[in-house]
Design an enzyme around this catalytic site. Sequence first.
Site, mmCIF file in Angstrom:
data_model
loop_
_atom_site.group_PDB
_atom_site.id
_atom_site.type_symbol
_atom_site.label_atom_id
_atom_site.label_comp_id
_atom_site.label_asym_id
_atom_site.label_seq_id
_atom_site.Cartn_x
_atom_site.Cartn_y
_atom_site.Cartn_z
ATOM 1 C CB CYS A 181 -0.950 -0.009 1.185
ATOM 2 S SG CYS A 181 -1.947 -1.511 1.286
ATOM 3 C CG HIS A 316 -2.204 4.470 5.033
ATOM 4 N ND1 HIS A 316 -2.075 4.357 3.669
ATOM 5 C CD2 HIS A 316 -2.248 3.200 5.512
ATOM 6 C CE1 HIS A 316 -2.042 3.081 3.330
ATOM 7 N NE2 HIS A 316 -2.149 2.356 4.431
ATOM 8 C CG HIS A 353 -6.800 0.385 1.724
ATOM 9 N ND1 HIS A 353 -5.851 0.893 0.843
ATOM 10 C CD2 HIS A 353 -6.085 -0.138 2.752
ATOM 11 C CE1 HIS A 353 -4.644 0.677 1.318
ATOM 12 N NE2 HIS A 353 -4.753 0.045 2.467
#
Length: 440
Positions: A181, A316, A353
């Site tokens: 990620c 994030h 996400h």
Amino acid sequence: MNPGDRPDRDHVVISGIAVEAPGGIDTPSSFWSALADSRELIGPFPRDRGWPIDDLLSLARLDGWGKVCDAGGFLDGAAAFDPAFFGLAPREAIAMDPQQRVGMRVAWKALENSGINPGAIDGEDAGCFIGASPMEYGPRAAEANEHSGYRAVGLAQLGVAGRISHSLGLVGPSMCVDSACASSLSALHLATASVRSGECEWALAGAVCVMGSPLAFYEFSKNNALSTDGHCRSYADDTDGTLWGEGAVVVLIERESRARRLGHRIYGRVLATATNHNGKGRPILVPRAHAQERLIRKTVEMAGIDPAAVGMIEGHGTATRAGDVAELTALQNTYGCAGADPLLGSVKSNAGHAQAAAGMLGLIKLLLAGERGYIPPSLFADNPTTKVDWDRSTLRLATKMQPWEPANGVRYGAVSSFGAGGSNAHAIIAMPVREESDNF
């Protein structure tokens, strides 16, 4: 003027952007409208990918598995592609991972956004750095079928950057970056370094995530780390897990002098990027506040700015309990103690996400906020987590659309992305106020 942003320095800048996001978003303006309107871009599982939907939705019946909701942030146009436009045979295009197809399309649009004719750059000394992670797609490669002969490149991660460079005729460095990620900001980090060092004259940096299979849902169901209500509640007290999404972003990176000479719009100066790793100790999936804090301090030092100048932080914000608390702790210990009032949010609350593309979606959000002079709200921010003491710092969640005042004609922002493999990435961007561009 901050030392790291002095006017005599030939900065590396972002001068072209393109984005595709869930909810049919395929332009920067439509993306901004969704953010400004506090729209949630979540939808049901795609029914055209051959996924075992019934099996997915019944995983919670298995001992030790968590609930999977019929929800995620999926690209509407993941299957849309014109192979002839890019000089590909239909069979080759079908055998390609859709991440390659989407990446090629978005790269083309980023060049158009900058004012460059994508069909007239064959042979240019330009790089391509794309963040992407492996996603299962199609039948097994180790068997004879109608796609054999195209799978070696069609399934490889290198194919995303390689396809873009090949289709455009770029002869600079070309590579795919996978740090989970953290991939997209890692790609930005490498692209910026390549342009700054003179390895290439300009570069495309970006990331793409298209889920060819529901692998991620199975993995996080087994780990009981998925949202149980189909929302990604970044930094919220009632969060119980993340929600997977997709996305694609490509930006153009070049020297400021070149951008000004060619009349390209400057969205922002990349003052500093940095990456690090959590190191050993705790399990690999567990985030580390001390590693993130160390990274932020290093990036601020490299940028040469007062951390109090940073007004917007695009975090994030995975909406996992451990992840959000670790990140908030690091942010409170750095920007939150700098003497200003930074606002924090996460685009994951809107779109889920997007994994390897998550950091780039956050970067585009930051650039658009800087251009328009407003910080958009982060969804579910009206119920902040009680797992941290908010009174110990000035860091706050962005709960509403709020004007973003510049300092000496510049808005400073930061963006983070953290990977499941332990990699962390952070960037600090300075964005011009167009009415006061002489000060930039």
